[in-house]
Design a protein around this motif. Structure first.
Motif, short mmCIF file in Angstrom:
data_model
loop_
_atom_site.label_atom_id
_atom_site.label_comp_id
_atom_site.label_asym_id
_atom_site.label_seq_id
_atom_site.Cartn_x
_atom_site.Cartn_y
_atom_site.Cartn_z
N VAL A 1 3.72 -7.32 -33.81
CA VAL A 1 3.30 -8.60 -34.38
C VAL A 1 4.46 -9.53 -34.77
CG1 VAL A 1 1.07 -7.79 -35.20
CG2 VAL A 1 3.06 -7.51 -36.67
N HIS A 2 5.71 -9.04 -34.73
CA HIS A 2 6.81 -9.91 -35.16
C HIS A 2 7.73 -10.36 -34.03
CE1 HIS A 2 5.37 -9.37 -39.09
NE2 HIS A 2 5.87 -8.18 -39.31
N VAL A 3 7.29 -10.19 -32.80
CA VAL A 3 8.13 -10.54 -31.65
C VAL A 3 8.53 -12.01 -31.68
CG1 VAL A 3 8.11 -10.77 -29.12
CG2 VAL A 3 7.18 -8.72 -30.21
N LEU A 4 7.58 -12.83 -32.08
CA LEU A 4 7.79 -14.27 -32.15
C LEU A 4 9.08 -14.61 -32.91
CD1 LEU A 4 6.28 -16.92 -31.63
CD2 LEU A 4 5.12 -16.61 -33.81
N ARG A 5 9.31 -13.90 -33.98
CA ARG A 5 10.45 -14.20 -34.85
C ARG A 5 11.68 -13.38 -34.49
NH1 ARG A 5 11.37 -15.02 -40.50
NH2 ARG A 5 13.60 -15.49 -40.57
N SER B 1 6.50 -15.60 -38.55
CA SER B 1 6.78 -14.22 -38.11
C SER B 1 5.57 -13.60 -37.43
CB SER B 1 7.25 -13.36 -39.28
OG SER B 1 6.35 -13.44 -40.34
N ALA B 2 4.39 -14.20 -37.55
CA ALA B 2 3.24 -13.69 -36.80
C ALA B 2 2.27 -14.83 -36.57
CB ALA B 2 2.55 -12.56 -37.55
N PHE B 3 1.66 -14.81 -35.40
CA PHE B 3 0.69 -15.86 -35.04
C PHE B 3 -0.32 -15.18 -34.12
CE2 PHE B 3 -0.74 -19.75 -32.85
CZ PHE B 3 -0.85 -20.62 -33.93
N ARG C 1 16.78 -3.99 -46.52
CA ARG C 1 16.83 -4.66 -45.22
C ARG C 1 15.48 -4.46 -44.53
NH1 ARG C 1 20.50 -6.28 -47.44
NH2 ARG C 1 22.68 -6.52 -46.82
N LEU C 2 15.26 -5.27 -43.48
CA LEU C 2 14.01 -5.15 -42.73
C LEU C 2 14.32 -4.68 -41.32
CD1 LEU C 2 10.88 -5.95 -42.61
CD2 LEU C 2 11.67 -8.09 -41.57
N LEU C 3 13.59 -3.62 -40.87
CA LEU C 3 13.62 -3.27 -39.45
C LEU C 3 12.43 -4.01 -38.85
CD1 LEU C 3 14.50 -1.65 -36.96
CD2 LEU C 3 13.14 0.26 -37.79
N PRO C 4 12.69 -5.08 -38.11
CA PRO C 4 11.59 -6.02 -37.81
C PRO C 4 10.75 -5.66 -36.59
CG PRO C 4 13.65 -6.97 -37.10
CD PRO C 4 13.98 -5.60 -37.62
N LEU C 5 10.32 -4.40 -36.51
CA LEU C 5 9.37 -4.01 -35.47
C LEU C 5 8.15 -3.49 -36.19
CD1 LEU C 5 8.93 -3.47 -32.34
CD2 LEU C 5 9.44 -1.10 -32.89
N SER C 6 6.99 -4.02 -35.88
CA SER C 6 5.79 -3.60 -36.59
C SER C 6 4.60 -3.58 -35.63
CB SER C 6 5.55 -4.58 -37.74
OG SER C 6 4.38 -4.22 -38.42
N LEU C 7 3.94 -2.44 -35.54
CA LEU C 7 2.75 -2.34 -34.70
C LEU C 7 1.78 -1.34 -35.31
CD1 LEU C 7 3.49 0.07 -31.91
CD2 LEU C 7 5.36 -1.43 -32.45
N GLY D 1 1.28 -16.23 -30.15
CA GLY D 1 2.58 -16.91 -30.21
C GLY D 1 3.52 -16.45 -29.10
N ASP D 2 3.26 -15.27 -28.53
CA ASP D 2 4.09 -14.77 -27.43
C ASP D 2 3.38 -14.92 -26.09
OD1 ASP D 2 5.66 -13.70 -29.55
OD2 ASP D 2 4.42 -11.90 -29.54
N GLY D 3 2.21 -15.53 -26.08
CA GLY D 3 1.44 -15.63 -24.83
C GLY D 3 0.87 -14.28 -24.42
#
Ligand SMILES: Cc1cc2nc3c(=O)[nH]c(=O)nc-3n(C[C@H](O)[C@H](O)[C@H](O)COP(=O)(O)OP(=O)(O)OC[C@H]3O[C@@H](n4cnc5c(N)ncnc54)[C@H](O)[C@@H]3O)c2cc1C
Length: 472
Positions: free
Chosen positions: A154-158, A251-253, A129-135, A383-385
């Motif tokens: 970096v994955h807030v967008l998704r 997932s990142a922009f 599984r993925l814990l989708p918080l990455s910094l 992507g998140d402003g």
């Protein structure tokens, strides 16, 4: 703050257990200085409990004796919230580092507050599984700190901010009561959602001791590409085209100014510019591949259309995992390269998506009015402003330091003119307490202060942080 009374210190040491405290200045020292070395703390007592009931006992003693307490996780916070600025007792959660459960069936993980983010990511990955918080700080920051700052990355967008990933919390209140909010129900409309109060509260409303977090399916692979961009305004249409073509799988922009890239190329060994031609801005894009989508085809199509209309000059796709890591290194090492330049004034701001370019122009102009020699670099989660806008002046550091508050105020004024936020993801801490008065309405601030008084009437939890002076 006056020196801690000896009898209180002895009671706190007993509460934290034999291995759970230190009065050794050498052991305490690294906890008192943060990443940018802007705030230096002081304390004579470091507590490092390893169980929730110990934290509860500590809070109860502190509340009874009106002894202030500063919670700390990995000490990677960028606004000074984790620093005991006035001699408070320092409560480090790093020994609370057990992963209590990973459930791939229910797509959740239960981790104690001191678990390092990268460790929690690995535990999720072992369960496929993925814990989708990455910094970039993921090798040191902790789950408790991530929740308390509502971390982004970096994955807030998704996948959203930390707030969107929290299914449950265990929190020790100022009076020592343990609030168990660990039901983990995805739907529960039975009044106030108390766990959300503690997300982004920066340790001012309670001490988080454990959390239940959402996991998501692991992408089967990633499409990672870097592209040179004609100008910032060209970014948003590309993002929208990509989201449309991939069914929202971006997932990142990340936006990277050429000046920021040049710092990385100069300061970080082993990095190279993959892009041909002249450019002022670059985009680092990542799209997740799932079983049902050929993200490579979709991304190639959108970027080639952007090249045809000259929104993009050149684009390079990672063909191997190693190439993907090299592209991400160009983005992830910007803070490190920036730090090597010495003093800088960093701003973590957000503005409405359509106003990113306007903000950069306006802010650079205002900064140059104050310090013409300043060198501005911009990068961040376009992507998140959310942009990180940093001001450096390597040959004029004393002037930059003297002008710090004027420059910060000028940048903040630009943010407010464009209806943005002066803290997109790093929080308020010590750094932006006064700016909060302009960022929020009087009614919002009064409601926040009322919450603080209700949950921590003796103001023992992280006093002097987050709320403007005079309100705690
Ligand atoms: C190189 C670098 C890159 C970064 N990139 C990002 C990024 O992309 N996105 C982002 O959002 N942030 C980023 N940050 C900021 C930082 O990593 C995050 O704020 C992180 O979530 C802090 O976690 P920590 O464990 O280090 O918390 P700390 O720094 O120890 O504490 C931060 C705040 O949380 C409180 N706190 C800590 N633990 C607890 C607890 N258990 N209970 C209650 N309160 C607690 C502290 O009192 C303090 O107010 C970056 C930092 C660095 C150094």
């Amino acid at each position: 703050m006056t020196e801690l009374a000896r009898d209180i210190v002895e009671r706190l040491k007993v509460a934290a257990g034999p291995a759970g405290w230190s009065e050794d200045p050498d052991e305490i020292a690294p906890h008192l200085i943060e990443w940018r070395a802007r705030w230096h703390g002081k304390t004579s007592l470091l507590l490092k409990p390893d169980a929730t009931d110990q934290v509860a006992h500590i809070a109860q003693i502190c509340n009874e004796t009106r002894t202030p307490l500063v919670p700390q996780g990995g000490n990677t916070g960028l606004v000074g919230g984790q620093i005991p600025a006035s001699g408070e007792v320092l409560l480090s959660l790093v020994r609370m580092n057990r992963i209590r459960r990973v459930s791939p069936e229910e797509n959740l993980i239960i981790a104690e507050a001191g678990v390092v983010l990268a460790t929690a990511q690995s535990a999720a990955s072992e369960a496929r599984r993925l814990l989708p918080l990455s910094l970039a700080a993921e090798g040191s920051c902790t789950i408790g700190g991530n929740i308390s700052t509502n971390a982004g990355g970096v994955h807030v967008l998704r996948y959203g901010m930390m707030r969107d990933l929290v299914l449950g919390l265990e929190v020790v209140l100022a009076n020592g009561n343990v609030l168990n909010l660990m039901k983990g129900l995805r739907k529960d409309n039975t009044g106030y959602d108390l766990k959300q109060l503690f997300v982004g509260a920066e340790g001012t409303l309670g001490v988080i001791t454990a959390a239940m977090l959402k996991l998501v399916p692991q992408p089967s692979s990633y499409v990672t590409a870097i592209a040179s961009l004609r100008n910032v305004a060209a970014a948003l249409p590309i993002l929208n085209d990509l989201q449309g073509a991939t069914g929202g799988q971006v997932s990142a922009f990340e936006l990277i100014q050429r000046r920021a890239l040049d710092l990385v190329l100069r300061e970080i060994p082993g990095t190279a510019n993959p892009l041909a031609g002249e450019f002022e801005w670059a985009l680092l894009i990542e799209v997740s591949n799932s079983a049902v989508l050929d993200a490579t085809e979709a991304t190639e199509l959108v970027l080639s259309q952007a090249i045809e209309r000259a929104a993009i000059g050149d684009a390079v796709f990672a063909k191997t995992l190693r190439e993907r890591e090299s592209l991400w290194r160009l983005r992830e090492t910007i803070p490190e390269a920036q730090r090597k330049q010495g003093v800088s004034i960093s701003n973590d701001i957000s503005v409405p998506l359509a106003r990113l370019a306007e903000f950069i122009d306006l802010a650079e102009t205002e900064v140059h009015k104050l310090l013409p020699q300043a060198f501005c670099i911009t990068f961040g989660h376009a992507g998140d402003g959310n942009l990180h806008f940093a001001i450096l002046a390597p040959d004029h550091e004393p002037i930059l330091t003297n002008l710090r508050s004027e420059i910060e105020n000028a940048v903040q004024e630009c943010v407010w003119r464009l209806d943005g936020s002066v803290s997109a993801e790093h929080g308020i801490g010590i750094a932006k307490r006064e700016a909060l008065r302009r960022q929020k309405s009087v009614q919002e601030i009064e409601t926040m202060a009322a919450l603080k008084r209700a949950l921590d009437p003796n103001n023992i939890l992280n006093p002097g942080k987050l709320l403007p002076a005079g309100l705690t």
